[in-house]
Design an enzyme around this catalytic site. Structure first.
Site, PDB file in Angstrom:
ATOM      1  N   ASP A   8      -8.389  25.560  74.304  1.00 53.07           N
ATOM      2  CA  ASP A   8      -7.293  26.074  75.287  1.00 53.07           C
ATOM      3  C   ASP A   8      -6.999  25.268  76.206  1.00 53.07           C
ATOM      4  O   ASP A   8      -7.636  24.307  77.132  1.00 53.07           O
ATOM      5  CB  ASP A   8      -8.134  27.554  75.770  1.00 53.07           C
ATOM      6  CG  ASP A   8      -7.188  28.059  76.926  1.00 53.07           C
ATOM      7  OD1 ASP A   8      -6.212  28.265  75.938  1.00 53.07           O
ATOM      8  OD2 ASP A   8      -7.433  28.548  77.717  1.00 53.07           O
ATOM      9  N   SER A   9      -5.846  25.198  76.840  1.00 52.52           N
ATOM     10  CA  SER A   9      -5.761  24.862  78.327  1.00 52.52           C
ATOM     11  C   SER A   9      -6.476  25.458  79.620  1.00 52.52           C
ATOM     12  O   SER A   9      -6.733  24.333  80.203  1.00 52.52           O
ATOM     13  CB  SER A   9      -4.644  25.545  78.928  1.00 52.52           C
ATOM     14  OG  SER A   9      -4.091  27.154  79.184  1.00 52.52           O
ATOM     15  N   TYR A  40      -0.622  25.462  81.102  1.00 52.15           N
ATOM     16  CA  TYR A  40       0.589  25.227  79.919  1.00 52.15           C
ATOM     17  C   TYR A  40       1.514  25.215  80.056  1.00 52.15           C
ATOM     18  O   TYR A  40       2.803  24.582  79.238  1.00 52.15           O
ATOM     19  CB  TYR A  40      -0.077  24.969  78.685  1.00 52.15           C
ATOM     20  CG  TYR A  40      -1.445  23.359  78.496  1.00 52.15           C
ATOM     21  CD1 TYR A  40      -2.086  23.209  79.462  1.00 52.15           C
ATOM     22  CD2 TYR A  40      -1.097  23.530  77.769  1.00 52.15           C
ATOM     23  CE1 TYR A  40      -2.514  21.882  78.765  1.00 52.15           C
ATOM     24  CE2 TYR A  40      -2.172  22.150  76.934  1.00 52.15           C
ATOM     25  CZ  TYR A  40      -2.793  21.734  78.162  1.00 52.15           C
ATOM     26  OH  TYR A  40      -4.096  20.563  77.258  1.00 52.15           O
ATOM     27  N   GLY A  41       1.701  26.619  80.420  1.00 45.45           N
ATOM     28  CA  GLY A  41       2.389  27.993  80.212  1.00 45.45           C
ATOM     29  C   GLY A  41       4.531  27.176  80.685  1.00 45.45           C
ATOM     30  O   GLY A  41       5.272  28.014  80.512  1.00 45.45           O
ATOM     31  N   CYS A  71      -4.550  28.734  71.905  1.00 42.36           N
ATOM     32  CA  CYS A  71      -4.475  28.771  73.029  1.00 42.36           C
ATOM     33  C   CYS A  71      -2.203  29.546  72.297  1.00 42.36           C
ATOM     34  O   CYS A  71      -2.225  28.105  71.965  1.00 42.36           O
ATOM     35  CB  CYS A  71      -3.834  28.084  74.178  1.00 42.36           C
ATOM     36  SG  CYS A  71      -2.647  27.158  75.544  1.00 42.36           S
ATOM     37  N   ASN A  72      -1.729  29.919  73.043  1.00 42.61           N
ATOM     38  CA  ASN A  72      -0.579  29.954  72.313  1.00 42.61           C
ATOM     39  C   ASN A  72       0.575  29.259  72.946  1.00 42.61           C
ATOM     40  O   ASN A  72       1.173  28.224  71.879  1.00 42.61           O
ATOM     41  CB  ASN A  72       0.226  32.094  73.128  1.00 42.61           C
ATOM     42  CG  ASN A  72      -0.509  32.517  72.414  1.00 42.61           C
ATOM     43  OD1 ASN A  72      -0.657  33.520  71.862  1.00 42.61           O
ATOM     44  ND2 ASN A  72      -1.602  33.626  73.086  1.00 42.61           N
ATOM     45  N   THR A  73       0.442  28.679  74.116  1.00 40.44           N
ATOM     46  CA  THR A  73       1.643  28.320  74.689  1.00 40.44           C
ATOM     47  C   THR A  73       1.175  26.343  73.796  1.00 40.44           C
ATOM     48  O   THR A  73       1.684  25.604  73.021  1.00 40.44           O
ATOM     49  CB  THR A  73       1.574  27.647  75.904  1.00 40.44           C
ATOM     50  OG1 THR A  73       0.893  28.456  77.088  1.00 40.44           O
ATOM     51  CG2 THR A  73       2.480  26.351  76.448  1.00 40.44           C
ATOM     52  N   GLU A 156      -6.793  34.434  86.525  1.00 36.42           N
ATOM     53  CA  GLU A 156      -7.302  33.011  87.178  1.00 36.42           C
ATOM     54  C   GLU A 156      -7.755  33.088  88.236  1.00 36.42           C
ATOM     55  O   GLU A 156      -8.960  32.305  88.720  1.00 36.42           O
ATOM     56  CB  GLU A 156      -6.777  31.699  86.850  1.00 36.42           C
ATOM     57  CG  GLU A 156      -6.185  31.248  85.605  1.00 36.42           C
ATOM     58  CD  GLU A 156      -6.563  29.981  85.053  1.00 36.42           C
ATOM     59  OE1 GLU A 156      -7.617  29.320  85.971  1.00 36.42           O
ATOM     60  OE2 GLU A 156      -7.065  29.932  84.067  1.00 36.42           O
ATOM     61  N   CYS A 190      -0.644  35.697  75.250  1.00 36.83           N
ATOM     62  CA  CYS A 190      -1.628  34.991  75.920  1.00 36.83           C
ATOM     63  C   CYS A 190      -2.531  34.984  76.088  1.00 36.83           C
ATOM     64  O   CYS A 190      -3.035  36.386  76.200  1.00 36.83           O
ATOM     65  CB  CYS A 190      -1.199  34.784  77.542  1.00 36.83           C
ATOM     66  SG  CYS A 190      -1.785  33.373  78.960  1.00 36.83           S
ATOM     67  N   THR A 191      -3.893  34.164  75.805  1.00 37.04           N
ATOM     68  CA  THR A 191      -5.958  34.152  75.754  1.00 37.04           C
ATOM     69  C   THR A 191      -6.204  34.975  76.842  1.00 37.04           C
ATOM     70  O   THR A 191      -6.839  35.225  76.547  1.00 37.04           O
ATOM     71  CB  THR A 191      -6.053  32.763  75.048  1.00 37.04           C
ATOM     72  OG1 THR A 191      -5.157  31.761  75.552  1.00 37.04           O
ATOM     73  CG2 THR A 191      -5.670  32.978  73.699  1.00 37.04           C
ATOM     74  N   HIS A 192      -5.801  34.377  77.697  1.00 37.62           N
ATOM     75  CA  HIS A 192      -5.317  34.875  79.124  1.00 37.62           C
ATOM     76  C   HIS A 192      -5.859  36.535  79.751  1.00 37.62           C
ATOM     77  O   HIS A 192      -6.049  37.024  80.140  1.00 37.62           O
ATOM     78  CB  HIS A 192      -4.950  34.370  80.790  1.00 37.62           C
ATOM     79  CG  HIS A 192      -5.555  33.072  80.653  1.00 37.62           C
ATOM     80  ND1 HIS A 192      -5.556  31.801  80.309  1.00 37.62           N
ATOM     81  CD2 HIS A 192      -6.081  33.149  81.855  1.00 37.62           C
ATOM     82  CE1 HIS A 192      -5.385  30.679  80.763  1.00 37.62           C
ATOM     83  NE2 HIS A 192      -5.960  31.598  82.118  1.00 37.62           N
TER      84      HIS A 192
HETATM   85  N1  DGL Z   1      -4.429  30.638  77.194  1.00 39.34           N
HETATM   86  C1  DGL Z   1      -2.240  29.885  77.444  1.00 39.34           C
HETATM   87  C2  DGL Z   1      -1.916  30.666  76.323  1.00 39.34           C
HETATM   88  O1  DGL Z   1      -2.919  31.719  75.710  1.00 39.34           O
HETATM   89  C3  DGL Z   1      -2.224  30.433  78.962  1.00 39.34           C
HETATM   90  C4  DGL Z   1      -2.146  29.655  79.912  1.00 39.34           C
HETATM   91  C5  DGL Z   1      -1.626  28.414  80.691  1.00 39.34           C
HETATM   92  O2  DGL Z   1      -0.381  28.421  81.121  1.00 39.34           O
HETATM   93  O3  DGL Z   1      -2.395  27.235  80.223  1.00 39.34           O
HETATM   94  O4  DGL Z   1      -0.277  30.363  76.339  1.00 39.34           O
END
Ligand code: DGL
Length: 280
Positions: A8-9, A40-41, A71-73, A156, A190-192
Site C-alpha cells: 500500500d502507499s 498516491y491519491g 491500495c485502490n489508487t 493519517e 480507499c483502504t484508509h
Molecule cells: N490507501 C490508498 C487507496 O486505497 C489511498 C491513500 C493515498 O492517497 O495514498 O487508494
C-alpha cells in the site's frame, strides 16, 4: 516459495492485511508501505505506476511470488500495466492482484436500488475503474463516484470523529447523495477509509449500507488460491508476518497499530530501491 506480499502507499493496506491474515493465517506475509511517498491519491498515472512497480519489484526481491496491491489508487492506475507489460518479462511465475475486482464482483449483493456510491481518492475516481469494472459484472447497476480529498489526511493524522472530521465527511456524503438520492450503498473504496467508518455510519442516512473491502479481498484471495494450483504452492506457510516501510520505523509503528489492530514492528527499506532485476 516465498511470502505473500501486501503493498500500500502507506498504512491503509493494513486494514486489508488484517482481514487477509485472519482468513488465511497459515501463510507467510510481507507488508510494504511506501510512507515516504504517500499520498498516491493525488498523483498522476505515470507516478503511481512507477512507484507501484518499484515497490512490487522490491517485494519480488524479498522473495514474494504473489503480491496484493492493497491500495485502490495503485490498483486503479498501475495494476493493469504491471499485469500486461511487466509480469510477462519475468522468467519465473509472478502474480499481482488488486482490490477493485474483488469489490466490484460482489457489489450486486449489497444494493437493492441498484444505485451505488463510490467514495475514493481523486486518483481512483478519475481512473473510472469502479465504473468500468462494475459494468462488467452488473450492467444494470448505476455507479456514482465522489472524491474525498480530505479523508486520507484526516485518517493519517488520527482526526477521526471530531467536529472538523465530521464536517468533511458530511460534505462528501452530501455531494455523493446529491448525484442520486436513491443510492443505498456506499463503497469505502480507499483502504484508509475503514477508520472513518463509525463517523460515516453516524452521518449517513441509516438505510444506506456501508461496504469495506478487507473481508471481500480476503475471501477473494482464498478463492483465488484454490482456483490457481500453479500459484498456491509458491506461497510459503509458516504463519510469519514482516512489516517494511520506506519511512523510519518509529514513524510507522505508532500509527500502523491503529490500522492493523495490534502492535506492528516494522523495518525501514530506504528509497531508492536497488535497480537489479528480481530475476537475478
Ligand atoms: N490507501 C490508498 C487507496 O486505497 C489511498 C491513500 C493515498 O492517497 O495514498 O487508494
Amino acid at each position: 516459495m516465498g511470502p505473500i506480499g501486501i503493498f500500500d502507499s502507506g498504512y491503509g493496506g493494513l486494514t486489508v492485511f488484517r482481514e487477509i491474515a485472519r482468513t488465511l493465517p497459515q501463510y507467510d506475509y510481507i507488508y510494504l508501505g511506501d510512507n515516504a511517498r504517500v499520498p498516491y491519491g493525488t498523483r498522476s498515472f505515470e507516478t503511481v505506476y512507477q512507484y507501484t512497480k518499484e515497490c512490487t519489484e522490491e517485494l519480488f526481491r524479498l522473495g514474494c511470488r504473489l503480491v496484493i496491491l492493497a491500495c485502490n489508487t495503485a490498483s486503479a492506475k498501475a495494476l493493469r500495466t504491471i499485469q500486461q507489460i511487466d509480469l510477462p518479462q519475468y522468467s519465473e511465475l509472478r502474480k499481482v492482484l488488486g482490490v477493485i475486482r474483488p469489490t466490484t464482483e460482489r457489489i450486486g449483493d449489497f444494493t437493492q436500488s441498484k444505485a451505488v456510491g463510490i467514495l475514493a481518492t481523486a486518483g481512483t475516481v478519475h481512473s473510472n475503474s469502479y465504473v468500468i469494472e462494475c459494468q462488467k459484472f452488473f450492467p444494470d447497476i448505476r455507479v456514482y463516484q465522489q472524491a474525498c480529498p480530505m479523508w486520507v489526511p484526516l485518517v493519517e493524522n488520527n482526526e477521526l470523529n471530531n467536529p472538523g472530521a465530521r464536517y468533511f465527511v458530511q460534505k462528501s456524503i452530501d455531494a455523493l447523495l446529491q448525484q442520486n438520492p436513491a443510492i443505498d450503498l456506499f463503497v469505502l473504496a480507499c483502504t484508509h477509509y475503514p477508520l472513518l467508518q463509525d463517523t460515516i455510519r453516524d452521518l449517513a442516512p441509516p438505510a444506506i449500507n456501508i461496504l469495506t473491502q478487507g473481508e471481500l479481498v480476503a475471501e477473494s484471495l482464498k478463492d483465488y488460491l484454490v482456483r490457481h494450483p500453479e500459484v498456491e504452492p509458491l506461497c510459503s506457510k509458516n504463519g510469519t508476518q514482516q512489516f517494511y516501510s520506506t519511512e523510519t520505523p518509529d514513524n510507522f509503528n505508532s500509527k500502523a497499530a491503529l490500522f492493523f489492530g495490534k502492535p506492528v514492528h516494522a523495518e525501514q527499506l530506504p528509497l531508492p530501491f536497488c535497480a537489479i532485476s528480481p530475476d537475478h
